[in-house]
Design a protein around this motif. Sequence first.
Motif, mmCIF file in Angstrom:
data_model
loop_
_atom_site.group_PDB
_atom_site.id
_atom_site.type_symbol
_atom_site.label_atom_id
_atom_site.label_comp_id
_atom_site.label_asym_id
_atom_site.label_seq_id
_atom_site.Cartn_x
_atom_site.Cartn_y
_atom_site.Cartn_z
ATOM 1 N N THR A 56 0.818 -1.216 0.000
ATOM 2 C CA THR A 56 0.000 0.000 0.000
ATOM 3 C C THR A 56 0.849 1.263 0.000
ATOM 4 O O THR A 56 0.330 2.353 -0.167
ATOM 5 C CB THR A 56 -0.923 0.023 1.239
ATOM 6 N N ALA A 57 2.157 1.125 0.176
ATOM 7 C CA ALA A 57 3.034 2.294 0.264
ATOM 8 C C ALA A 57 3.385 2.873 -1.098
ATOM 9 O O ALA A 57 3.878 3.973 -1.184
ATOM 10 C CB ALA A 57 4.311 1.927 1.010
ATOM 11 N N GLY A 58 3.142 2.146 -2.176
ATOM 12 C CA GLY A 58 3.502 2.638 -3.494
ATOM 13 C C GLY A 58 4.971 2.377 -3.796
ATOM 14 O O GLY A 58 5.681 1.746 -3.038
ATOM 15 N N MET A 59 5.398 2.879 -4.943
ATOM 16 C CA MET A 59 6.773 2.668 -5.380
ATOM 17 C C MET A 59 7.640 3.842 -4.918
ATOM 18 O O MET A 59 7.326 4.984 -5.179
ATOM 19 C CB MET A 59 6.827 2.582 -6.913
ATOM 20 N N ASP A 60 8.710 3.538 -4.231
ATOM 21 C CA ASP A 60 9.674 4.575 -3.890
ATOM 22 C C ASP A 60 10.939 4.331 -4.701
ATOM 23 O O ASP A 60 11.081 3.312 -5.382
ATOM 24 C CB ASP A 60 9.949 4.611 -2.393
ATOM 25 N N ILE A 61 11.870 5.255 -4.639
ATOM 26 C CA ILE A 61 13.083 5.159 -5.452
ATOM 27 C C ILE A 61 13.913 3.939 -5.090
ATOM 28 O O ILE A 61 14.511 3.310 -5.953
ATOM 29 C CB ILE A 61 13.902 6.467 -5.377
ATOM 30 N N GLY A 62 13.903 3.552 -3.825
ATOM 31 C CA GLY A 62 14.657 2.375 -3.401
ATOM 32 C C GLY A 62 14.129 1.097 -4.019
ATOM 33 O O GLY A 62 14.902 0.240 -4.465
ATOM 34 N N SER A 63 12.808 0.942 -4.060
ATOM 35 C CA SER A 63 12.235 -0.273 -4.642
ATOM 36 C C SER A 63 12.423 -0.294 -6.154
ATOM 37 O O SER A 63 12.636 -1.348 -6.735
ATOM 38 C CB SER A 63 10.762 -0.412 -4.273
ATOM 39 N N ILE A 64 12.375 0.868 -6.788
ATOM 40 C CA ILE A 64 12.604 0.919 -8.235
ATOM 41 C C ILE A 64 14.041 0.524 -8.551
ATOM 42 O O ILE A 64 14.289 -0.278 -9.461
ATOM 43 C CB ILE A 64 12.278 2.319 -8.788
ATOM 44 N N ILE A 65 14.990 1.056 -7.797
ATOM 45 C CA ILE A 65 16.397 0.725 -8.027
ATOM 46 C C ILE A 65 16.656 -0.756 -7.785
ATOM 47 O O ILE A 65 17.375 -1.406 -8.553
ATOM 48 C CB ILE A 65 17.315 1.605 -7.149
ATOM 49 N N SER A 66 16.054 -1.319 -6.740
ATOM 50 C CA SER A 66 16.265 -2.745 -6.471
ATOM 51 C C SER A 66 15.647 -3.610 -7.566
ATOM 52 O O SER A 66 16.215 -4.638 -7.936
ATOM 53 C CB SER A 66 15.741 -3.136 -5.099
ATOM 54 N N GLN A 67 14.498 -3.211 -8.122
ATOM 55 C CA GLN A 67 13.890 -3.959 -9.219
ATOM 56 C C GLN A 67 14.746 -3.883 -10.480
ATOM 57 O O GLN A 67 14.921 -4.875 -11.181
ATOM 58 C CB GLN A 67 12.488 -3.427 -9.527
#
Length: 90
Positions: A56-67
């Motif tokens: 529910t938190a949405g996409m942050d820059i950390g999760s985008i970079i890890s993906q």
Amino acid sequence: MELIIGLLSGAVGGNLAGKAIGGLNQGTLINSISGIVGGGLGGSILGMISGGGDPTAGMDIGSIISQVAGGGIGGGVVLAVVGMIRNKMG
């Protein structure tokens, strides 16, 4: 959204790995397909290891970079495996 990022970065990672390691280059189509498969797997595995975060938190820059990192590395690894198998067969 995370899966799409993983698939796209996997395709890029597969093509970059193919260009970087000439002996494993299988052409743009095979590099891309291998990368997409590896990107999907790499992104999923990395998501499971890191706990997946709060949906529910949405996409942050950390999760985008890890993906992107997981997808790119996974794409390169699967391309390396496919390239080695095809080289042994041919």
